[in-house]
Design a protein around this motif. Structure first.
Motif, mmCIF file in Angstrom:
data_model
loop_
_atom_site.group_PDB
_atom_site.id
_atom_site.type_symbol
_atom_site.label_atom_id
_atom_site.label_comp_id
_atom_site.label_asym_id
_atom_site.label_seq_id
_atom_site.Cartn_x
_atom_site.Cartn_y
_atom_site.Cartn_z
ATOM 1 N N VAL A 20 -14.530 18.217 35.679
ATOM 2 C CA VAL A 20 -13.626 19.254 36.179
ATOM 3 C C VAL A 20 -12.365 18.595 36.731
ATOM 4 N N GLU A 21 -12.566 17.558 37.535
ATOM 5 C CA GLU A 21 -11.421 16.869 38.128
ATOM 6 C C GLU A 21 -10.481 16.312 37.070
ATOM 7 N N ASP A 22 -11.059 15.715 36.029
ATOM 8 C CA ASP A 22 -10.227 15.139 34.966
ATOM 9 C C ASP A 22 -9.422 16.229 34.276
ATOM 10 N N ALA A 23 -10.103 17.374 34.000
ATOM 11 C CA ALA A 23 -9.412 18.477 33.316
ATOM 12 C C ALA A 23 -8.287 19.012 34.204
ATOM 13 N N VAL A 24 -8.577 19.156 35.495
ATOM 14 C CA VAL A 24 -7.554 19.666 36.412
ATOM 15 C C VAL A 24 -6.387 18.683 36.481
ATOM 16 N N ALA A 25 -6.694 17.390 36.554
ATOM 17 C CA ALA A 25 -5.621 16.384 36.641
ATOM 18 C C ALA A 25 -4.742 16.422 35.391
ATOM 19 N N ARG A 26 -5.385 16.593 34.228
ATOM 20 C CA ARG A 26 -4.599 16.656 32.980
ATOM 21 C C ARG A 26 -3.687 17.875 32.974
ATOM 22 N N GLU A 27 -4.243 19.005 33.448
ATOM 23 C CA GLU A 27 -3.469 20.242 33.461
ATOM 24 C C GLU A 27 -2.303 20.136 34.456
ATOM 25 N N ARG A 28 -2.548 19.546 35.606
ATOM 26 C CA ARG A 28 -1.470 19.352 36.587
ATOM 27 C C ARG A 28 -0.382 18.474 36.002
ATOM 28 N N ALA A 29 -0.792 17.425 35.303
ATOM 29 C CA ALA A 29 0.195 16.515 34.717
ATOM 30 C C ALA A 29 1.022 17.254 33.664
ATOM 31 N N ARG A 30 0.357 18.149 32.901
ATOM 32 C CA ARG A 30 1.086 18.889 31.861
ATOM 33 C C ARG A 30 2.109 19.830 32.518
ATOM 34 N N ILE A 31 1.680 20.531 33.575
ATOM 35 C CA ILE A 31 2.612 21.443 34.262
ATOM 36 C C ILE A 31 3.783 20.638 34.840
ATOM 37 N N ALA A 32 3.467 19.481 35.439
ATOM 38 C CA ALA A 32 4.519 18.646 36.024
ATOM 39 C C ALA A 32 5.523 18.230 34.947
ATOM 40 N N ARG A 33 5.003 17.855 33.777
ATOM 41 C CA ARG A 33 5.892 17.446 32.674
ATOM 42 C C ARG A 33 6.801 18.591 32.261
ATOM 43 N N ARG A 80 11.552 19.998 42.734
ATOM 44 C CA ARG A 80 11.218 18.590 42.992
ATOM 45 C C ARG A 80 10.015 18.473 43.911
ATOM 46 N N GLU A 81 9.972 19.360 44.924
ATOM 47 C CA GLU A 81 8.833 19.318 45.849
ATOM 48 C C GLU A 81 7.543 19.662 45.109
ATOM 49 N N ALA A 82 7.655 20.661 44.224
ATOM 50 C CA ALA A 82 6.466 21.054 43.448
ATOM 51 C C ALA A 82 6.014 19.881 42.573
ATOM 52 N N LEU A 83 6.990 19.164 42.027
ATOM 53 C CA LEU A 83 6.638 18.014 41.175
ATOM 54 C C LEU A 83 5.924 16.941 41.982
ATOM 55 N N THR A 84 6.449 16.688 43.175
ATOM 56 C CA THR A 84 5.817 15.676 44.030
ATOM 57 C C THR A 84 4.378 16.070 44.312
ATOM 58 N N ASP A 85 4.191 17.376 44.528
ATOM 59 C CA ASP A 85 2.867 17.849 44.858
ATOM 60 C C ASP A 85 1.922 17.768 43.662
ATOM 61 N N LEU A 86 2.473 18.056 42.472
ATOM 62 C CA LEU A 86 1.638 18.026 41.272
ATOM 63 C C LEU A 86 1.275 16.601 40.875
ATOM 64 N N ARG A 87 2.195 15.692 41.140
ATOM 65 C CA ARG A 87 1.971 14.303 40.788
ATOM 66 C C ARG A 87 2.145 13.462 42.031
ATOM 67 N N PRO A 88 1.171 13.497 42.909
ATOM 68 C CA PRO A 88 1.336 12.745 44.141
ATOM 69 C C PRO A 88 1.428 11.255 43.837
ATOM 70 N N PRO A 89 2.274 10.537 44.569
ATOM 71 C CA PRO A 89 2.374 9.110 44.297
ATOM 72 C C PRO A 89 1.023 8.458 44.547
ATOM 73 N N PRO A 90 0.633 7.527 43.692
ATOM 74 C CA PRO A 90 -0.650 6.862 43.933
ATOM 75 C C PRO A 90 -0.586 6.058 45.226
ATOM 76 N N ILE A 91 -1.734 5.786 45.765
ATOM 77 C CA ILE A 91 -1.773 5.002 47.003
ATOM 78 C C ILE A 91 -1.232 3.612 46.699
ATOM 79 N N SER A 92 -0.390 3.102 47.580
ATOM 80 C CA SER A 92 0.236 1.794 47.336
ATOM 81 C C SER A 92 -0.778 0.672 47.547
#
Ligand SMILES: Nc1ncnc2c1ncn2[C@@H]1O[C@H](COP(=O)(O)OP(=O)(O)OP(=O)(O)O)[C@@H](O)[C@H]1O
Ligand SMILES: [Mg+2]
Length: 218
Positions: A20-33, A80-92
């Motif tokens: 489920v998580e993988d599918a959600v992550a893919r969908e979020r990435a698609r919306i962000a794109r 831009r804020e929505a994009l940040t939220d959809l694709r949160p920066p990975p932990i450094s």
């Protein structure tokens, strides 16, 4: 996204959760794109054309056009804020705690909010995905403290060693008042918590403050 989730709804074992998580992550990435390549790019293009036009008018542009320009700038900011939220920066490489220390410094420096961080155990007790969810939830909770609470102090407690792990973000501000806000922050935090099999709880008292609890998987 809810369709993706619905489709994959299955017993809450680790594998099903991961799917489920993988599918959600893919969908979020698609919306962000799509947001980025479509709306954000066109808006940014229109805004830069407007800037050229306004410079041509030497600061005396038509008031209506000026208003339209301001609306477009605001729109772009929201996208831009929505994009940040959809694709949160990975932990450094500094890890969750390192990143949080940086955010704490920034809140103190720019907004005069003192953030006290405390933790027990080590973040390595959490999976990479769990750490990401913690980072996102704490980030949004801190943003809410800054934007809404009016508090000058915020405490972030991270009990990594507890079972389930527990993260708390509390402030001493005005508390959550009023009804529906139309915001997506708390909804998103809840969904992210559920995505790792955990849960989110918010306790708020008027004029005393707000605490957001993120519990890890039971
Ligand atoms: N720490 C807090 N102190 C006071 N009020 C809060 C706090 N956190 C949230 N709120 C209130 O709860 C509402 C909902 O928060 P939420 O994060 O869901 O939305 P938002 O911050 O308004 O918008 P978004 O997060 O989508 O940009 C806020 O509008 C605010 O009124
Ligand atoms: Mg918010």
């Amino acid at each position: 996204m809810s369709e993706a989730r619905e489709e994959l709804r299955a017993p809450a074992d680790g594998f099903a959760h991961q799917a489920v998580e993988d599918a959600v992550a893919r969908e979020r990435a698609r919306i962000a794109r799509e947001l980025h390549d479509g709306i954000a790019t066109d808006l940014a293009g229109a805004i830069s054309l407007f800037k050229v036009y306004m410079e041509g008018r030497k600061g005396q542009p038509d008031q209506t056009l000026k208003n339209v320009f301001e609306i477009m700038e605001r729109l772009l900011k929201h996208v831009r804020e929505a994009l940040t939220d959809l694709r949160p920066p990975p932990i450094s490489p500094d890890g969750l705690l390192g990143d949080l220390r940086q955010q704490a410094d920034e809140l103190a420096r720019l907004y005069g909010i003192r953030v006290e961080l405390s933790s027990n155990g080590t973040e390595d007790l959490l999976s990479a995905h769990q750490r990401e969810v913690v980072a996102q939830v704490v980030r949004e909770a801190l943003t809410n403290v800054r934007r809404h609470s009016g508090s000058s102090i915020c405490r972030v407690k991270m009990a990594f060693a507890a079972r389930p792990f527990l993260i708390e973000v509390s402030d001493e501000g005005c508390g959550i008042t009023g009804g529906k806000s139309g915001g997506y922050g708390l909804v998103g935090m809840r969904e992210r918590a559920a995505g790792i099999g955990g849960r989110l709880e918010v306790v708020s008292t008027e004029d005393r403050g707000t605490t957001v609890f993120l519990f890890g998987p039971a």
